[in-house]
Design a protein around this motif. Structure first.
Motif, short mmCIF file in Angstrom:
data_model
loop_
_atom_site.label_atom_id
_atom_site.label_comp_id
_atom_site.label_asym_id
_atom_site.label_seq_id
_atom_site.Cartn_x
_atom_site.Cartn_y
_atom_site.Cartn_z
N HIS A 173 0.87 -1.19 0.00
CA HIS A 173 0.00 0.00 0.00
C HIS A 173 0.91 1.23 0.00
O HIS A 173 1.66 1.46 0.94
CB HIS A 173 -0.92 -0.01 1.23
CG HIS A 173 -1.78 -1.22 1.31
ND1 HIS A 173 -2.92 -1.39 0.55
CD2 HIS A 173 -1.65 -2.35 2.05
CE1 HIS A 173 -3.45 -2.56 0.82
NE2 HIS A 173 -2.71 -3.17 1.72
N LYS A 174 0.84 1.99 -1.06
CA LYS A 174 1.83 3.05 -1.29
C LYS A 174 1.71 4.23 -0.32
O LYS A 174 2.69 4.67 0.25
CB LYS A 174 1.74 3.55 -2.74
CG LYS A 174 2.05 2.48 -3.79
CD LYS A 174 3.45 1.91 -3.60
CE LYS A 174 3.75 0.78 -4.58
NZ LYS A 174 5.00 0.10 -4.27
N SER A 175 0.51 4.77 -0.15
CA SER A 175 0.38 5.97 0.68
C SER A 175 0.16 5.62 2.14
O SER A 175 -0.37 4.56 2.48
CB SER A 175 -0.78 6.84 0.18
OG SER A 175 -2.02 6.25 0.54
N LEU A 176 0.56 6.54 3.01
CA LEU A 176 0.36 6.35 4.45
C LEU A 176 -1.13 6.28 4.77
O LEU A 176 -1.56 5.54 5.66
CB LEU A 176 1.03 7.50 5.21
CG LEU A 176 1.02 7.41 6.75
CD1 LEU A 176 1.71 6.14 7.23
CD2 LEU A 176 1.64 8.65 7.37
N LEU A 177 -1.91 7.01 4.02
CA LEU A 177 -3.37 7.03 4.21
C LEU A 177 -3.97 5.64 3.95
O LEU A 177 -4.82 5.16 4.72
CB LEU A 177 -4.01 8.06 3.25
CG LEU A 177 -5.39 8.60 3.65
CD1 LEU A 177 -5.30 9.39 4.95
CD2 LEU A 177 -5.95 9.46 2.53
N ASP A 178 -3.50 4.99 2.89
CA ASP A 178 -3.97 3.64 2.58
C ASP A 178 -3.54 2.64 3.66
O ASP A 178 -4.30 1.76 4.04
CB ASP A 178 -3.42 3.18 1.21
CG ASP A 178 -4.09 3.86 0.05
OD1 ASP A 178 -5.19 4.42 0.26
OD2 ASP A 178 -3.53 3.87 -1.05
N LYS A 179 -2.32 2.80 4.13
CA LYS A 179 -1.82 1.93 5.20
C LYS A 179 -2.68 2.07 6.45
O LYS A 179 -3.04 1.08 7.10
CB LYS A 179 -0.36 2.25 5.51
CG LYS A 179 0.64 1.88 4.43
CD LYS A 179 2.06 2.22 4.87
CE LYS A 179 3.11 1.80 3.85
NZ LYS A 179 3.21 2.70 2.71
N LYS A 180 -3.00 3.31 6.80
CA LYS A 180 -3.82 3.57 7.98
C LYS A 180 -5.22 2.98 7.82
O LYS A 180 -5.79 2.42 8.76
CB LYS A 180 -3.95 5.09 8.22
CG LYS A 180 -2.73 5.71 8.89
CD LYS A 180 -3.00 7.18 9.17
CE LYS A 180 -1.81 7.83 9.85
NZ LYS A 180 -2.04 9.28 10.06
N LYS A 181 -5.74 3.10 6.61
CA LYS A 181 -7.09 2.57 6.33
C LYS A 181 -7.12 1.05 6.55
O LYS A 181 -8.02 0.53 7.23
CB LYS A 181 -7.47 2.89 4.88
CG LYS A 181 -8.87 2.43 4.48
CD LYS A 181 -9.21 2.95 3.07
CE LYS A 181 -10.59 2.49 2.63
NZ LYS A 181 -10.63 1.06 2.29
N VAL A 182 -6.13 0.35 6.02
CA VAL A 182 -6.04 -1.11 6.16
C VAL A 182 -5.90 -1.50 7.63
O VAL A 182 -6.56 -2.43 8.11
CB VAL A 182 -4.84 -1.66 5.34
CG1 VAL A 182 -4.56 -3.11 5.68
CG2 VAL A 182 -5.10 -1.51 3.85
N LEU A 183 -5.07 -0.76 8.33
CA LEU A 183 -4.82 -1.04 9.74
C LEU A 183 -6.07 -0.80 10.58
O LEU A 183 -6.41 -1.61 11.45
CB LEU A 183 -3.67 -0.15 10.22
CG LEU A 183 -2.81 -0.65 11.39
CD1 LEU A 183 -2.35 -2.09 11.18
CD2 LEU A 183 -1.62 0.26 11.59
N ASN A 184 -6.76 0.29 10.31
CA ASN A 184 -7.98 0.62 11.05
C ASN A 184 -9.09 -0.41 10.81
O ASN A 184 -9.87 -0.73 11.72
CB ASN A 184 -8.47 2.02 10.70
CG ASN A 184 -7.72 3.10 11.46
OD1 ASN A 184 -7.43 2.95 12.64
ND2 ASN A 184 -7.40 4.20 10.79
N GLU A 185 -9.13 -0.93 9.59
CA GLU A 185 -10.12 -1.97 9.27
C GLU A 185 -9.84 -3.24 10.08
O GLU A 185 -10.75 -3.89 10.59
CB GLU A 185 -10.10 -2.28 7.77
CG GLU A 185 -10.78 -1.22 6.92
CD GLU A 185 -10.53 -1.40 5.42
OE1 GLU A 185 -9.79 -2.35 5.05
OE2 GLU A 185 -11.07 -0.60 4.63
N MET A 186 -8.55 -3.59 10.18
CA MET A 186 -8.14 -4.75 10.96
C MET A 186 -8.48 -4.58 12.43
O MET A 186 -9.05 -5.47 13.08
CB MET A 186 -6.64 -4.97 10.77
CG MET A 186 -6.01 -6.02 11.66
SD MET A 186 -6.59 -7.68 11.35
CE MET A 186 -6.02 -7.96 9.68
#
Length: 433
Positions: free
Chosen positions: A377-390
């Motif tokens: 996941h390239k952007s920090l925003l995308d990384k945060k989104k994935v993490l928050n979903e988990m």
């Protein structure tokens, strides 16, 4: 106590009911094959068998919990409200699926005993799993099913109060090498410098010598930062140090180096310490014993937790080796390149040996994501989104989130930019409603 009437009390049945009822729901469970004892019980009760006795809470049983060994099981996945399930049942059953058999299939890692394609390190991959193929890898389905079972029981027994569990985190810090440049010895330092020069990696060459001359901090030495974060967290971090011999796969620090030993002891003053078992010790009893003895001499206490190098597992041999050495807990159950729930659960469970048909004392704590899996996941925003979903999925079932980071993740290398922020997001997650 929940009393379960069944036609046969098998080791598999005993194992999975105790995981769902006791480990997840916090309710003691007992079993009986006598109808009289079942009728006399005046609290939570259910029948788990082929035919319903009367009007009791009934779940029709699948054959898998009464079998021995492996068989070719036909699995059809169905949508069930907000999740998926398999082993569907008839209309009379209080729940439309045999969640106990389905949970046993996932927790025992039944599919990992069956023929499958391994990756270059000999690992079972996420893409080979039923959960990945059927799209439920990112849900802790075993815990979700357990909560659905609890809700169905609650309707039948409204006066019974189920205990409440709370969302927790257990951050894992994997340390394959405590330092990138320091304590590597003359030959390795010279070889590394030569390789940097031949490949024109001048920045790395410059960094190497400024670190060795003491003008710069070693990029892998992030332990001060991590200890400071531990001081502000109510949840203990668990560090896994590699102390195996230098090899093709493992290139850590020589465990005889006094500064390395001092580092492990220093970290151990604040955090829990486990052993990162080297790649070649995975199937070598002698090497494994040697590494266990080394870490115990450093810590001056018995080793309790382990993690396998490269997250490699050979079932059931890997776990049998740990049991033989009286290691109590393992943290290898997860996927390096995929986020999700390899065993379908965010609750620690005991290893069930399918060959011997026995529940073992080895506690398996699955991890749900490794830092490397977020790099896609390239952007920090995308990384945060994935993490928050988990985090949201695990909070829904009041489970335990086990993320795996490496010590070098918190360095200043470009690809790990923003990972301190992601780590802090996890550390703060128990405080958020």
């Amino acid at each position: 106590m929940l009393l379960v009437y069944t036609h046969k009390i098998s080791p598999r049945l005993n194992y999975v009911f105790k995981h769902i009822c006791t480990r997840i729901l916090g309710v003691k469970v007992g079993f009986t094959t006598k109808i009289e004892a079942f009728i006399a019980h005046d609290s939570l009760k259910m029948s788990y068998t082929k035919q319903q006795l009367g009007n009791e809470f009934f779940i029709k049983s699948h054959e898998i919990l009464f079998e021995q060994g492996l068989s070719d099981i036909d699995i059809n996945i169905h949508q069930w409200e907000n999740t998926k399930c398999f082993f569907s049942l008839g209309e009379k059953s209080a729940i439309p699926f045999d969640i106990f058999s389905a949970s046993f299939y996932l927790l025992s890692r039944y599919e990992e005993y069956l023929p499958h394609v391994k990756d270059e390190y000999g690992r079972f991959t996420a893409k080979e799993s039923l959960a990945f193929k059927e799209g439920f890898l990112k849900q802790p389905v075993v815990d979700i099913w357990a909560y659905k079972f609890r809700d169905a029981l609650q309707k039948q027994f409204p006066e019974f109060k189920f205990p409440k569990r709370t969302y927790k985190i257990k951050p894992v810090i994997d340390v394959p090498s405590a330092y990138n440049y320091k304590l590597k010895g003359i030959m390795r330092t010279f070889g590394g410098a030569l390789k940097d020069f031949s490949r024109l990696r001048l920045k790395s060459l410059y960094t190497r010598f400024t670190v060795l001359l003491g003008f710069r901090h070693d990029p892998f030495d992030t332990f001060k930062y991590l200890i400071n974060r531990q001081k502000t967290s109510q949840f203990k971090f668990l560090f896994f140090f590699l102390i195996g011999d230098y090899s093709t796969y493992d290139k850590g620090i020589n465990p005889n180096k006094k500064k390395f030993v001092s580092l492990i002891k220093h970290v151990g003053d604040y955090c829990k310490i486990g052993l990162k078992i080297s790649y070649f010790a995975l199937d070598n009893d002698t090497l494994l014993k040697k590494e266990k003895k080394r870490i115990e001499e450093i810590l001056n206490t018995n080793l309790e937790a382990s993690r396998q190098s490269f997250s490699k597992l050979n079932l059931p041999e890997t776990y049998r080796n740990l049991i033989a050495l009286e290691i109590k807990e393992d943290y290898t159950m997860g996927y390096v390149n995929h986020i999700g729930f390899r065993a379908g659960s965010c609750t620690s469970f005991l290893f069930y040996d399918l060959d011997y048909e026995v529940q073992t004392p080895l506690k398996i704590t699955p991890y749900h994501f490794m830092d490397h899996a977020l790099l896609k996941h390239k952007s920090l925003l995308d990384k945060k989104k994935v993490l928050n979903e988990m985090i949201s999925e695990i909070k829904e079932v009041d489970g335990e989130f086990v993320p795996v980071f490496h010590n070098y993740t918190f360095g200043d290398e470009k690809q790990w930019k923003g990972f301190k922020e992601l780590f802090n997001l996890i550390l703060e997650s128990p405080n958020e409603v």
